[in-house]
Write an enzyme that holds these catalytic residues in place. Sequence first.
Site, mmCIF file in Angstrom:
data_model
loop_
_atom_site.group_PDB
_atom_site.id
_atom_site.type_symbol
_atom_site.label_atom_id
_atom_site.label_comp_id
_atom_site.label_asym_id
_atom_site.label_seq_id
_atom_site.Cartn_x
_atom_site.Cartn_y
_atom_site.Cartn_z
ATOM 1 N N SER A 1 0.800 -1.231 0.000
ATOM 2 C CA SER A 1 0.000 0.000 0.000
ATOM 3 C C SER A 1 0.829 1.276 0.000
ATOM 4 C CB SER A 1 -0.954 0.017 1.203
ATOM 5 O OG SER A 1 -0.225 -0.073 2.415
ATOM 6 N N ASP B 1 -2.775 8.368 8.018
ATOM 7 C CA ASP B 1 -3.734 7.499 8.716
ATOM 8 C C ASP B 1 -2.966 6.624 9.696
ATOM 9 O OD1 ASP B 1 -2.584 5.424 7.242
ATOM 10 O OD2 ASP B 1 -4.252 5.247 5.828
ATOM 11 N N HIS C 1 0.004 4.899 7.268
ATOM 12 C CA HIS C 1 0.731 5.488 6.150
ATOM 13 C C HIS C 1 1.159 6.934 6.396
ATOM 14 C CE1 HIS C 1 -2.040 2.368 4.533
ATOM 15 N NE2 HIS C 1 -0.918 1.977 3.965
#
Length: 367
Positions: free
Chosen positions: A52, A342, A345
């Site tokens: 991600s 978040d 990340h």
Amino acid sequence: MKLPAHCFLASTLKSLVRLTVLLLVVSSNKTKGAVKLPPNISVPAVLVFGDSIMDTGNNNNNLITSARSNFPPYGQDFKGGIPTGRFCNGKVPSDILVEELGIKEFLPAYLDPNLELNELPTGVCFASGGSGYDPLTSQTATAIPLSGQLDMFKEYIVKLKGHVGEDRTNFILANGLFFVVLGSNDISNTYFLTHLRELQYDVPTYSDFMLNSASNFFEEIYQLGARRIAVVSAPPVGCVPFHRTLSGGIARKCVQKYNDAVLLFNDKLSKKINSLNQKLPNSRIVYFDVYNPLLDVTVNHQKYGYKVGDRGCCGTGNLEVALTCNHLDATCSNVLDYVFWDGFHPSESVYKQLVPPLLQKYIHRFA
């Protein structure tokens, strides 16, 4: 028969206009690179495998995975304020890399339904949020595993040959930069969080298992033509807000045993890369240490101009990530104050601080 002077002039002007338009179209696809390349290096393309951190939207159409971010507030600072499937408020490292190298503004996801053929020669992203070196990691997150990312790469090569021919394809593969960014989900999620591998392996043997998978993958893309491979270290996952909240105690400190496991894996990975360079002719496999720079930004965030280093901007900042970071949550008033976007990340601002100097530090090793 000679053309009248005014006809010749008109024809010449039309040719100049066509040439100018063509040059504008070509130049509009490039950006002004900031990284200084050594004189003997040209980088025609960037190709990315990973999780991600690097995913630019490959998970968007995978409705069974929870590792998605194609909804607000993700992308609030991206061009047009659009959520694209990047796990960030703006650009991710994949984008910053191609921008710094002067290749293009964004690195498109290979599975983007709007991907155009003319994007292929300058590179695409195969990364999938939730994936790892351990096949079980991707399976648990219903992400695209490394084997699936490899299949996409093989398909990409076929399409590229059809578009630019075999010789140009071989040049792009040999001179392009391949980035592999994985490992954090294996250690933080598959080993410690879900305990799926903890009964099977202790930390040293699990790191060996991860290393074997990683090494096999590097050899596989080498056999397919990759020569310049940047292998990015696993980050200090024990310091992300999510794990601080769950396992960092009342003070929400960095979880040292998570970071120790990462350090052990990174040390083995670095040594393995050295041996692979001896084994694989003409290979330039380079270990990128992101662990220490990111740890420094997180722990000493005020030095870098941030006010908050232990919480994300989205929601409470303690846990929210992917589907739990959504439009129902308030976001912080100024994301530039935060190291993390978040629960997992970093923010675009952090990526913009870290990626260019890292690229500049290691680029000469690809010569």
